[in-house]
Design a protein around this motif. Structure first.
Motif, PDB file in Angstrom:
ATOM      1  N   PRO A 539       0.834  -1.216   0.000  1.00  0.00           N
ATOM      2  CA  PRO A 539       0.000   0.000   0.000  1.00  0.00           C
ATOM      3  C   PRO A 539       0.863   1.259   0.000  1.00  0.00           C
ATOM      4  N   LEU A 540       0.364   2.305  -0.648  1.00  0.00           N
ATOM      5  CA  LEU A 540       1.030   3.608  -0.684  1.00  0.00           C
ATOM      6  C   LEU A 540       0.157   4.644   0.026  1.00  0.00           C
ATOM      7  N   PRO A 541       0.723   5.772   0.412  1.00  0.00           N
ATOM      8  CA  PRO A 541      -0.088   6.838   1.010  1.00  0.00           C
ATOM      9  C   PRO A 541      -1.186   7.296   0.048  1.00  0.00           C
ATOM     10  N   ARG A 542      -2.275   7.833   0.636  1.00  0.00           N
ATOM     11  CA  ARG A 542      -3.409   8.298  -0.164  1.00  0.00           C
ATOM     12  C   ARG A 542      -2.957   9.330  -1.199  1.00  0.00           C
ATOM     13  N   GLY A 543      -3.431   9.123  -2.408  1.00  0.00           N
ATOM     14  CA  GLY A 543      -3.148  10.051  -3.489  1.00  0.00           C
ATOM     15  C   GLY A 543      -1.894   9.748  -4.280  1.00  0.00           C
ATOM     16  N   GLU A 544      -1.158   8.679  -3.915  1.00  0.00           N
ATOM     17  CA  GLU A 544       0.089   8.358  -4.612  1.00  0.00           C
ATOM     18  C   GLU A 544      -0.152   7.632  -5.931  1.00  0.00           C
ATOM     19  N   LEU A 586      -1.105   1.963  -4.633  1.00  0.00           N
ATOM     20  CA  LEU A 586      -0.317   0.776  -4.286  1.00  0.00           C
ATOM     21  C   LEU A 586       0.858   0.628  -5.255  1.00  0.00           C
ATOM     22  N   ARG A 587       1.863  -0.088  -4.758  1.00  0.00           N
ATOM     23  CA  ARG A 587       3.044  -0.402  -5.553  1.00  0.00           C
ATOM     24  C   ARG A 587       3.043  -1.909  -5.827  1.00  0.00           C
ATOM     25  N   VAL A 588       3.194  -2.263  -7.088  1.00  0.00           N
ATOM     26  CA  VAL A 588       3.282  -3.672  -7.488  1.00  0.00           C
ATOM     27  C   VAL A 588       4.693  -3.926  -8.004  1.00  0.00           C
ATOM     28  N   THR A 589       5.358  -4.879  -7.387  1.00  0.00           N
ATOM     29  CA  THR A 589       6.734  -5.221  -7.768  1.00  0.00           C
ATOM     30  C   THR A 589       6.758  -6.617  -8.383  1.00  0.00           C
ATOM     31  N   LEU A 590       7.209  -6.696  -9.612  1.00  0.00           N
ATOM     32  CA  LEU A 590       7.398  -7.991 -10.281  1.00  0.00           C
ATOM     33  C   LEU A 590       8.825  -8.454  -9.986  1.00  0.00           C
ATOM     34  N   TYR A 591       8.945  -9.602  -9.267  1.00  0.00           N
ATOM     35  CA  TYR A 591      10.287 -10.015  -8.880  1.00  0.00           C
ATOM     36  C   TYR A 591      10.687 -11.390  -9.414  1.00  0.00           C
ATOM     37  N   ASP A 592       9.742 -12.147  -9.984  1.00  0.00           N
ATOM     38  CA  ASP A 592      10.120 -13.468 -10.501  1.00  0.00           C
ATOM     39  C   ASP A 592       9.047 -13.943 -11.466  1.00  0.00           C
ATOM     40  N   GLY A 593       9.356 -15.051 -12.164  1.00  0.00           N
ATOM     41  CA  GLY A 593       8.404 -15.629 -13.089  1.00  0.00           C
ATOM     42  C   GLY A 593       9.056 -16.648 -13.990  1.00  0.00           C
ATOM     43  N   LYS A 594       8.280 -17.146 -14.927  1.00  0.00           N
ATOM     44  CA  LYS A 594       8.802 -18.118 -15.879  1.00  0.00           C
ATOM     45  C   LYS A 594       8.176 -17.861 -17.234  1.00  0.00           C
TER      46      LYS A 594
END
Length: 720
Positions: A539-544, A586-594
Motif C-alpha cells: 500500500p502507498l499513502p493516499r493520493g500516490e 499501491l506499488r506492485v513489484t514484479l520479482y520473478d516468473g517463468k
C-alpha cells in the motif's frame, strides 16, 4: 402546450404592444408555495379584461400554470409570463414557483423583472424562505411591495400577518390601505386609503364604488396614517416637508403621493396592499400601485454585457434605438411549436425576420457547452402563459417570446450579428440531489438522450453527468419535487425509463503487504499459452496512485513481456478485487516468473499478471475507500446546533462555524463521507424549514469503516 394565435389572442384580447419603455412594468410575483400568486395573477388578468374569467388552480385552468406537471401537482413548477394593460401601461406579470426546488425558475424571474411583489398569505404568514428571498432582493436593490392575500379565508388574520411582514422585512414596510369589514365583522368589503382617504367599497362587487372617508373612519386609522406620512416625508427630497409637518401643517395628498411613488420605485419604501382575489378586493389598488410605484425599465440598472470574447463594451442603456441585446430567461420544448424562448429585451428592438447572434458561455460543467450561432427569427410573440400572440416588435424593457431557435438555451444572450454581445450570467444554485436514470430498453436509449438534451437546454439548474467510475447516467436536481417534474417530463415525451440507487464512486486498496503468484498455462493441442509471474503488492499513502516496479533478475521473465504483466495488473486494478471498484494507491513489484520459448505471449502474461494480483488479494486485506467532501452549510443561527449534530450523525467531522451576526446566516464547515450526502439536499431542507443551503467539494478518499465495507462487499458478492 404552446399555442400560436393572431394578435387577437386569447378570448379576442389584443396582444399589448408598446413603443416606449416608460410604458412597461416588469413585476415578478414571489412567495411561498400556496400563498396565492397564481390565483392573484388570474384575478388581475380577469379584472383588466385580458381573459374573460379567472381560472382555478384546482381545475387546472389558470393561464400561468399550463405545464402538465403543474396541473397534476396543482402548484407552479415553472416561470410564466402574463402581460396585461392598466391605464395604458403594460404590466408583465411573472409568476414564479414558490417551492424551493424550483429556485432556478425564481432566479430567472428576478432577472427579467424590475420589481418584486411579495405575495403573503393572511392564513400562513411569512416563512423563513420568503425572508431569505427578501434579503436577496434587498442585496441587489430591487424595489419590493407586499400583497397580503386570502383575506376571505376563515383563519385569515390580516393584522397579525402585517405585523409579521414588518417584523421580518423591516420598518419601511407599511400599509397604504386599511381593510374595511362588513356587517358580519369578518369579511373584508372595502379598503380605505391611508394617504388619499379614499374609500373603495366592494360590497357590490368589482369594480368598487369610490367615495370619501367619513369622520368615523378617521380615528381608527390615525396612528397608522401618521406613521405612513412620517415615513413618506422621511424619504422625500423636499427637506422642508418634515419641518412643515412637525410644525403641525397638514401636508396635502398631492404633495405626498409623488414622494411615495418615488420612494417605492427606488426600493426605499415597501407598500402593503390587502387583496382578496376571489371578491376583487384591492385588485384595482394593486394595479394602480404597480403602474405608479413600480420602476420602469428606464430606472433599473442593466446587467453588464461584453463582447463574446470578454472584451469590454459600453454600458447598456434601455434605448429602443440602441444595439440589440436581449436574454433568454426560460426555454421550453413544445411538441407542436418546437423550442419556445422567453426573452427579456434589455437594449434595442427585437423585430421579426431579424438575424440574431446567439451566445451561451460559462455553463459547460452543467451540460451546456459554450456555443455561438447566427439564427434568423421569423416571428416575435407576446406570451400569455402558453398562448403565443404574434406582435410586430418588442422594444427595450419588454418581454416577448421567439420560437424554433435551434441553439438558444436559458441564459443565452441574443444580439445583432454584426455586434455580438455576451451578458453577465445571473447567479444559479448548484443542483445537489442526484437521480440515476436508465432506459428500460435499448430502443429507449436514443429517445432518453434526446429528451435529456432538451431538458438540460431549458433548465440551468439541471446537470447531466455520465459518471466514468460508476457508469451511471446521473441527473443532478434541486430536490425531490424538481426530480419528479423532470422524470415526468421525460416520460411524457415517450421515454420508458427507470431510476436506480445512485452509486458513490468508491475505490479499493491493499491494507497490508501481500504476495501473489500468477500461473497461466494451457495446452490443448497446437500453440499453447504459458506465463508465470510473482508479484509483491504494497500500500502507498493516499493520493500516490499506482507504481509498477521491475525487479526481475536473470531474465526469468523476458524483458519484452514485463510491460504485458503491468498491462494485466492495470486491467485488473480497474475492475477491482473486493467489490468491483478501481484499486488505487499501491506499488506492485514484479520479482520473478517463468516463460516458455514457444508458448509464452503478450496475452498470456497479461492474464498471469491479473491472476497474480487476485492471488495477492486472497492473502492480503482489501480496504474500501470512500470519497470525503468538505461541505459548507449556510443556515440561520437558530439551526446551527441541529445542523452540527446531524452532521456528526453522518460520520462527519465538524471544522467549526462562523456566526453571520446581525441576522445574517451562519456558516458550518465539516468533512463528510459522500455516501452520507446522497440525499442531504432533501434532509437539510427538512431540518431547517427550507432555509439551509450547502456547497460541497471533493477532498480525498478515506478508508470506509469495516462494518460498512463488509456490507458493500456482501452486496457485490457473486451469487452462489
Amino acid at each position: 402546450m404552446a399555442q400560436k394565435t393572431s394578435e387577437k389572442g386569447l378570448a379576442g384580447a389584443t396582444a399589448p404592444v408598446v413603443t416606449d419603455p416608460g410604458n412597461v412594468r416588469n413585476v415578478v410575483l414571489v412567495g411561498h408555495s400556496g400563498s396565492g400568486k397564481t390565483t392573484l395573477v388570474e384575478a388581475l388578468l380577469a379584472a383588466t379584461g385580458t381573459i374573460p374569467r379567472a381560472g382555478t388552480v384546482t381545475d387546472g385552468t389558470t393561464v400561468t400554470d399550463n405545464d402538465p406537471a403543474a396541473i397534476r401537482q396543482q402548484r407552479s413548477v415553472a416561470l410564466s409570463c402574463a402581460p396585461l394593460v392598466h391605464d395604458g401601461v403594460k404590466i408583465n406579470l411573472l409568476d414564479t414557483p414558490g417551492y424551493a426546488d424550483f429556485v432556478g425558475e425564481l432566479r430567472a424571474g428576478l432577472r427579467a423583472a424590475d420589481a418584486a411583489l411579495f405575495v403573503v398569505s393572511a392564513v400562513d404568514g411569512v416563512d423563513d424562505s420568503t425572508v431569505a428571498l427578501w434579503e436577496e432582493c434587498a442585496a441587489v436593490g430591487m424595489p419590493r411591495a407586499v400583497a397580503i392575500t386570502r383575506l376571505d379565508h376563515p383563519r385569515a388574520d390580516y393584522e397579525q400577518t402585517l405585523q409579521d411582514c414588518q417584523d421580518c422585512f423591516g420598518d419601511n414596510v407599511m400599509p397604504i390601505y386599511q381593510p374595511m369589514l362588513g356587517d358580519d365583522g369578518t369579511s373584508v368589503v372595502g379598503l380605505l386609503g391611508l394617504v388619499t382617504l379614499r374609500l373603495l367599497d366592494y360590497s357590490q362587487g368589482y369594480p368598487p364604488r369610490i367615495g370619501e372617508a367619513e369622520k368615523e373612519h378617521l380615528n381608527p386609522i390615525a396612528d397608522d396614517r401618521n406613521l405612513l406620512i412620517e415615513g413618506i416625508i422621511a424619504e422625500s427630497e423636499d427637506e422642508t416637508l418634515m419641518d412643515r409637518y412637525v410644525a403641525g401643517e397638514l401636508i396635502s395628498t398631492d404633495a405626498l403621493v409623488p414622494d411615495l411613488e418615488k420612494a417605492v420605485a427606488r426600493g426605499h419604501f415597501h407598500p402593503v396592499v390587502p387583496v382578496c382575489a376571489a371578491t376583487g378586493v384591492g385588485l384595482d389598488a394593486l394595479l394602480d400601485g404597480l403602474v405608479n410605484g413600480a420602476p420602469t425599465p428606464l430606472e433599473h440598472d442593466l446587467p453588464v454585457a461584453t463582447g463574446v470574447d470578454g472584451s469590454p463594451r459600453p454600458p447598456l442603456a434601455c434605448d429602443p434605438n440602441g444595439p440589440l441585446v436581449a436574454e433568454v430567461v426560460r426555454t421550453t420544448i413544445d411538441r407542436h411549436v418546437g423550442r419556445v424562448s422567453l426573452v427579456r429585451v434589455f437594449s434595442g428592438t427585437l423585430r421579426p425576420d431579424q438575424t440574431l447572434h446567439v451566445s451561451g458561455h460559462g455553463l459547460a460543467e452543467r451540460g451546456h457547452p459554450d456555443h455561438d450561432a447566427d439564427e434568423r427569427v421569423a416571428h416575435v410573440y407576446s406570451p400569455l402563459g402558453a398562448q403565443l400572440r404574434e406582435v410586430g416588435q418588442a422594444v427595450a424593457g419588454d418581454i416577448c417570446a421567439i420560437t424554433k431557435s435551434g441553439s438558444a438555451e436559458t441564459g443565452d444572450t441574443l444580439s445583432t450579428k454584426d455586434d455580438p454581445r455576451l451578458m453577465e450570467p445571473w447567479s444559479m444554485p448548484e443542483p445537489l440531489l442526484p437521480i440515476a436514470v436508465v432506459a428500460k430498453t435499448r430502443s429507449d436509449e436514443d429517445a432518453l438522450a434526446k429528451n435529456l438534451g432538451r431538458l438540460v437546454a431549458g433548465d440551468p439548474t439541471l446537470r447531466l453527468e455520465r459518471n466514468p467510475e460508476t457508469h451511471q447516467l446521473v441527473l443532478w436536481t434541486m430536490g425531490e419535487s424538481h426530480a419528479d417534474v423532470v422524470l415526468d417530463r421525460l416520460r411524457s415525451g415517450g421515454v420508458e425509463l427507470d431510476t436506480e440507487p445512485v452509486k458513490v464512486a468508491l475505490r479499493e486498496t491493499f491494507g497490508n503487504t501481500a504476495k501473489g503468484h500468477g500461473r497461466h498455462v494451457k495446452q490443448s493441442g497446437g500453440h499453447g499459452q504459458y506465463a508465470v509471474c510473482d508479484i509483491e503488492v504494497e500500500p502507498l499513502p493516499r493520493g500516490e496512485g499506482f507504481v509498477f516496479v521491475d525487479r526481475v533478475v536473470g531474465g526469468a521473465v523476458p524483458h519484452n513481456y514485463i510491460p504485458s504483466v503491468e498491462k494485466g495488473v492495470r486491467a485488473q486494478l480497474e475492475k477491482g478485487l473486493a467489490a468491483g471498484y478501481p484499486m488505487v494507491d499501491l506499488r506492485v513489484t514484479l520479482y520473478d516468473g517463468k516463460a516458455h520459448s514457444v508458448d509464452s505471449s503478450d496475452a498470456a502474461f497479461q492474464t498471469a499478471g491479473a491472476l497474480a494480483l487476485r492471488a495477492a488479494a486472497e492473502s492480503g486485506h482489501i480496504t474500501l475507500l470512500e470519497p470525503v467532501d468538505e461541505i459548507v452549510v449556510k443556515v440561520p443561527e437558530t439551526y446551527v446546533g441541529a445542523v452540527m449534530s446531524d452532521l456528526s450523525g453522518r460520520r462527519g467531522r465538524p471544522l467549526g462555524s462562523e456566526s453571520g451576526g446581525d441576522g445574517e446566516a451562519s456558516l458550518v464547515r465539516a468533512e463528510v463521507p459522500a455516501t452520507e450526502l446522497v440525499r442531504y439536499a432533501v434532509e437539510l431542507r427538512a431540518l431547517t424549514s427550507g432555509t439551509g443551503t450547502f456547497t460541497r467539494q471533493y477532498l480525498r478518499h478515506e478508508p470506509m469503516p469495516p462494518q460498512l465495507a463488509d456490507s458493500v462487499r456482501r452486496e457485490h458478492a457473486p451469487a452462489r
